[in-house]
Design an enzyme around this catalytic site. Structure first.
Site, PDB file in Angstrom:
ATOM      1  N   PHE A  96       0.821  -1.216   0.000  1.00  0.00           N
ATOM      2  CA  PHE A  96       0.000   0.000   0.000  1.00  0.00           C
ATOM      3  C   PHE A  96       0.852   1.263   0.000  1.00  0.00           C
ATOM      4  CE2 PHE A  96      -2.328  -3.368   2.100  1.00  0.00           C
ATOM      5  CZ  PHE A  96      -3.590  -3.273   1.568  1.00  0.00           C
ATOM      6  N   TYR A 149       1.360  10.726 -10.837  1.00  0.00           N
ATOM      7  CA  TYR A 149       0.884   9.718  -9.884  1.00  0.00           C
ATOM      8  C   TYR A 149       0.363   8.480 -10.644  1.00  0.00           C
ATOM      9  CZ  TYR A 149      -2.404   7.387  -6.715  1.00  0.00           C
ATOM     10  OH  TYR A 149      -3.115   6.441  -6.002  1.00  0.00           O
TER      11      TYR A 149
HETATM   12  N1  LIG Z   1      -7.219   6.314  -0.570  1.00  0.00           N
HETATM   13  C1  LIG Z   1      -7.723   6.130  -1.801  1.00  0.00           C
HETATM   14  O1  LIG Z   1      -8.858   6.521  -2.093  1.00  0.00           O
HETATM   15  C2  LIG Z   1      -6.905   5.406  -2.853  1.00  0.00           C
HETATM   16  C3  LIG Z   1      -7.456   5.258  -4.131  1.00  0.00           C
HETATM   17  C4  LIG Z   1      -6.706   4.577  -5.097  1.00  0.00           C
HETATM   18  C5  LIG Z   1      -5.481   4.030  -4.779  1.00  0.00           C
HETATM   19  N2  LIG Z   1      -4.965   4.207  -3.534  1.00  0.00           N
HETATM   20  C6  LIG Z   1      -3.650   3.627  -3.210  1.00  0.00           C
HETATM   21  O2  LIG Z   1      -3.775   2.880  -2.027  1.00  0.00           O
HETATM   22  C7  LIG Z   1      -2.581   2.942  -1.262  1.00  0.00           C
HETATM   23  C8  LIG Z   1      -2.884   3.349   0.152  1.00  0.00           C
HETATM   24  O3  LIG Z   1      -3.544   4.607   0.144  1.00  0.00           O
HETATM   25  P1  LIG Z   1      -3.878   5.352   1.515  1.00  0.00           P
HETATM   26  O4  LIG Z   1      -5.001   6.291   1.245  1.00  0.00           O
HETATM   27  O5  LIG Z   1      -3.999   4.356   2.604  1.00  0.00           O
HETATM   28  O6  LIG Z   1      -2.530   6.211   1.706  1.00  0.00           O
HETATM   29  P2  LIG Z   1      -1.782   6.608   3.056  1.00  0.00           P
HETATM   30  O7  LIG Z   1      -0.916   7.771   2.717  1.00  0.00           O
HETATM   31  O8  LIG Z   1      -2.750   6.757   4.174  1.00  0.00           O
HETATM   32  O9  LIG Z   1      -0.869   5.338   3.332  1.00  0.00           O
HETATM   33  C9  LIG Z   1       0.353   5.101   2.675  1.00  0.00           C
HETATM   34  C10 LIG Z   1       1.338   4.590   3.731  1.00  0.00           C
HETATM   35  O10 LIG Z   1       2.572   4.240   3.109  1.00  0.00           O
HETATM   36  C11 LIG Z   1       3.656   4.765   3.861  1.00  0.00           C
HETATM   37  N3  LIG Z   1       4.778   4.947   2.922  1.00  0.00           N
HETATM   38  C12 LIG Z   1       4.801   5.725   1.811  1.00  0.00           C
HETATM   39  N4  LIG Z   1       5.991   5.601   1.187  1.00  0.00           N
HETATM   40  C13 LIG Z   1       6.726   4.723   1.904  1.00  0.00           C
HETATM   41  C14 LIG Z   1       8.031   4.175   1.758  1.00  0.00           C
HETATM   42  N5  LIG Z   1       8.836   4.518   0.741  1.00  0.00           N
HETATM   43  N6  LIG Z   1       8.463   3.278   2.681  1.00  0.00           N
HETATM   44  C15 LIG Z   1       7.674   2.911   3.714  1.00  0.00           C
HETATM   45  N7  LIG Z   1       6.426   3.386   3.895  1.00  0.00           N
HETATM   46  C16 LIG Z   1       5.959   4.299   2.999  1.00  0.00           C
HETATM   47  C17 LIG Z   1       3.123   6.055   4.463  1.00  0.00           C
HETATM   48  O11 LIG Z   1       3.817   6.472   5.609  1.00  0.00           O
HETATM   49  C18 LIG Z   1       1.675   5.640   4.790  1.00  0.00           C
HETATM   50  O12 LIG Z   1       1.569   5.085   6.082  1.00  0.00           O
HETATM   51  C19 LIG Z   1      -1.662   3.893  -2.009  1.00  0.00           C
HETATM   52  O13 LIG Z   1      -0.761   3.121  -2.772  1.00  0.00           O
HETATM   53  C20 LIG Z   1      -2.596   4.666  -2.924  1.00  0.00           C
HETATM   54  O14 LIG Z   1      -1.944   5.088  -4.095  1.00  0.00           O
HETATM   55  C21 LIG Z   1      -5.652   4.880  -2.562  1.00  0.00           C
END
Ligand SMILES: NC(=O)c1ccc[n+]([C@@H]2O[C@H](COP(=O)([O-])OP(=O)(O)OC[C@H]3O[C@@H](n4cnc5c(N)ncnc54)[C@H](O)[C@@H]3O)[C@@H](O)[C@H]2O)c1
Length: 324
Positions: free
Chosen positions: A72, A140
């Site tokens: 994620f 992105y």
């Molecule tokens: N929230 C949405 O509506 C949505 C929609 C489509 C896709 N996504 C994808 O789902 C995933 C999770 O989304 P979210 O809303 O939970 O985001 P979020 O920002 O809440 O969670 C991402 C987590 O990854 C960690 N992180 C980022 N880069 C890192 C790295 N290099 N090493 C270690 N940890 C790292 C961050 O600290 C965070 O805890 C993402 O990949 C996002 O692109 C989310």
């Protein structure tokens, strides 16, 4: 099984950790806390570090020997990706390749990847199914699509099995509101509307009410975070039974307009949400709705929390309590 949840301190990753723990799996979380919260890691062990750091992730994988990886961890702000694409290529592409390299150095394990509707770009038709052309219109979306392509190649060449799950808009929170959505800045509509309701009406702007939709506002597909997690569990099961590389859309089954979100929120919180109508934003399509037929058919996924009021209500129960 022992599951490595990369990004498990974030919104969706923390819900996934809960769902995995409820199924009896052991959860190991890797997170650098760049956008996540240590307090959200309640159902697993937090290993704090950057996935892009080979000296950190390699030894960790060898030590914990996960049976599968759910990924994620990413930066996911469209505007930020336009302003600072290097951050996105480094964090979303290079760090993921570092993780995959570390996995290749051990036994290839099932890999479930958080992808996004942003890989499609401007919709040519709706609902959008997986055969729709991928033409992302911002860095992105490009970074997510690049990882998807790498995963397809890694399956062909190295037999590293993977599933890319293309989420539309994740929303809501788990039933007991112990964890929830907490981004800074928050760009997602439902938490922004709720924050506005909570603060007594902040400056919430509806970007355009002259779209070719029934009420003139944009329509988006909100899928409950617990339904998303259910799809991950099904994808993992399938990868274990039938290793391959597959792609699935995950959406609600129907879209809701911005006005419908405002209306549902007013009903849930018991008062209208103050807002003003501003001009359209560049790059906002009128309607973005998934066809998730493939996930239903192949994974047997049945999203259960599809009603907008129920989604908003679960998010409201999280937002009205002190956040992390
Ligand atoms: N929230 C949405 O509506 C949505 C929609 C489509 C896709 N996504 C994808 O789902 C995933 C999770 O989304 P979210 O809303 O939970 O985001 P979020 O920002 O809440 O969670 C991402 C987590 O990854 C960690 N992180 C980022 N880069 C890192 C790295 N290099 N090493 C270690 N940890 C790292 C961050 O600290 C965070 O805890 C993402 O990949 C996002 O692109 C989310």
């Amino acid at each position: 099984m022992r599951i490595l949840v990369c990004g498990g301190a974030g919104y969706i990753g923390s819900h996934m950790s809960l769902a995995l723990a409820e199924c009896g799996h052991t959860v190991e979380v890797v997170d650098d806390l760049s956008t996540g919260h240590a307090a959200a890691v309640r159902w697993g062990t937090l290993h704090r570090g950057d996935l892009g750091d080979a000296a950190f992730i390699g030894p960790l994988l060898r030590r914990i020997q996960p049976d599968a990886v759910m990924h994620f961890a990413a930066r996911s702000l469209v505007g930020e990706s336009v302003a600072d694409p290097a951050l996105y290529y480094r964090n979303n592409v290079a760090a993921t390749l570092t993780l995959l390299e570390a996995m290749r150095a051990t036994v290839p394990r099932p890999f479930v990847f958080s992808s996004t509707a942003a890989v499609y770009g401007e919709p040519q038709c709706v609902p959008i199914d997986e055969n729709h052309a991928c033409a992302p219109i911002n860095p992105y979306g490009v970074t997510k699509h690049t990882v998807e392509r790498a995963l397809a190649d890694y399956w062909r060449a190295y037999r590293l099995p993977s599933v890319s799950l293309r989420y539309f808009n994740a929303a809501g929170a788990e039933a007991q509101a112990r964890i929830g959505e907490s981004h800074a800045p928050e760009t997602h509509l439902i938490p922004r509307v709720l924050k506005s309701a909570l603060d007594g009406g902040g400056p919430l702007t509806v970007f355009g009410d002259d779209y070719p939709t029934a009420d003139g506002t944009c329509i988006r597909d909100y899928v409950h975070v617990e339904d998303l997690c259910q799809a991950h569990l099904l994808a993992l099961e399938r990868l274990c039974a039938q290793p391959s590389h597959e792609v699935f859309n995950l959406g609600n089954g129907r879209g809701y307009s911005v006005r419908e979100v405002l209306q549902a929120t007013a009903e849930v919180v018991g008062r209208p949400v103050a807002h003003r109508v501003g001009p359209r934003r560049a790059g906002d399509p009128a309607v973005l709705v998934a066809d998730s037929g493939r996930a239903r058919e192949i994974l047997g996924w049945r999203p259960r929390r599809t009603d907008l009021s129920a989604i908003v209500d679960s998010a409201w129960r999280w937002h009205r309590r002190p956040a992390f």
